[in-house]
Motif scaffolding. Structure first.
Motif: not given
Lengths: 87, 144
Positions: B28-36, B99-106, B115-117, B123-131
């Motif tokens: 649940e923690d945005p900064y936690c490391t996922p399991t192996k 993203v890190l800046k936003i997370l720090a502010l939140l 949820d943003i993390y 979010i990154w894909l949404s910023l990329l052009p279709p090509s």
């Protein structure tokens, strides 16, 4: 069993179950964060003083003084463009 | 058992319970490391970007002026991506910083930060052009 014996663990578990809702930031903190985001020096969480004025073009202007004495003008024009200027 | 030790034992259990999500599979923690064995692309959830934007606009954890500054940063990055002013890995690096800046502010709105993390790839894909979306960079292939 005393009531306090039940309440204490409940109180300590509650924050984990229900994350704290968003705490509102005040204007002095908001301005200090904005100045820092633009890469300027403004130590502390909040600015020491600020004066907000409405601009004729519908934008906003804030004059702020940080705890180190540095003064900045933050302007938001009618198009929503933000600018931080040291004074 | 000593009666005086009972509340302490409960407190210890409560603290352990509170710490469990960070070490367990339900991260649940945005900064936690996922399991192996966890791979981000395998469990990328469907993300409602519009809802995230609305929540970001409405959160009281970030002030009005800070939101405007962040919006300008996002728009500037989007412009750089569209105009291909820098190599994609460099732009991705800038995106991660933003993203890190936003997370720090939140800090005061951990649910939104989480949820943003989790949605950062979407979010990154949404910023990329279709090509670029159709032809994402491939991982290096081994010759063996």
């Amino acid at each position: 069993m005393k009531a306090s014996h039940l309440i204490l663990p409940l109180v300590s578990v509650l924050p984990a179950l229900y994350p704290a809702s968003a705490l509102a930031v005040d204007e002095a903190e908001d301005i200090a964060t904005t100045i820092k985001l633009r890469g300027y020096d403004c130590p502390g969480r909040k600015v020491q003083s600020l004066t907000q004025t409405e601009r004729a073009d519908g934008g906003k202007q804030v004059d702020a003084t940080c705890s180190n004495g540095k003064r900045y003008r933050i302007t938001v024009d009618a198009d929503g463009r933000l600018r931080v200027t040291p004074r | 058992m000593n009666r005086g030790q009972t509340p302490r034992a409960w407190l210890l259990i409560a603290m352990l319970l509170a710490a469990l999500p960070a070490s367990g599979k339900n991260c649940e923690d945005p900064y936690c490391t996922p399991t192996k064995g966890h791979h981000p692309t395998q469990t990328t959830p469907k993300v409602d970007l519009d809802q995230l934007i609305t929540r970001l606009k409405q959160t009281s954890a970030i002030g009005f002026f800070t939101k405007i500054a962040l919006r300008a940063d996002v728009m500037q990055l989007q412009e750089k991506i569209t105009a291909k002013r820098a190599p994609l890995p460099e732009l991705r690096h800038q995106f991660d910083g933003l993203v890190l800046k936003i997370l720090a502010l939140l800090d005061d709105d951990p649910a939104l930060a989480r949820d943003i993390y989790r949605a950062r790839e979407a979010i990154w894909l949404s910023l990329l052009p279709p090509s670029d979306k159709l032809d994402p960079p491939q991982p290096p292939r081994s010759n063996t």
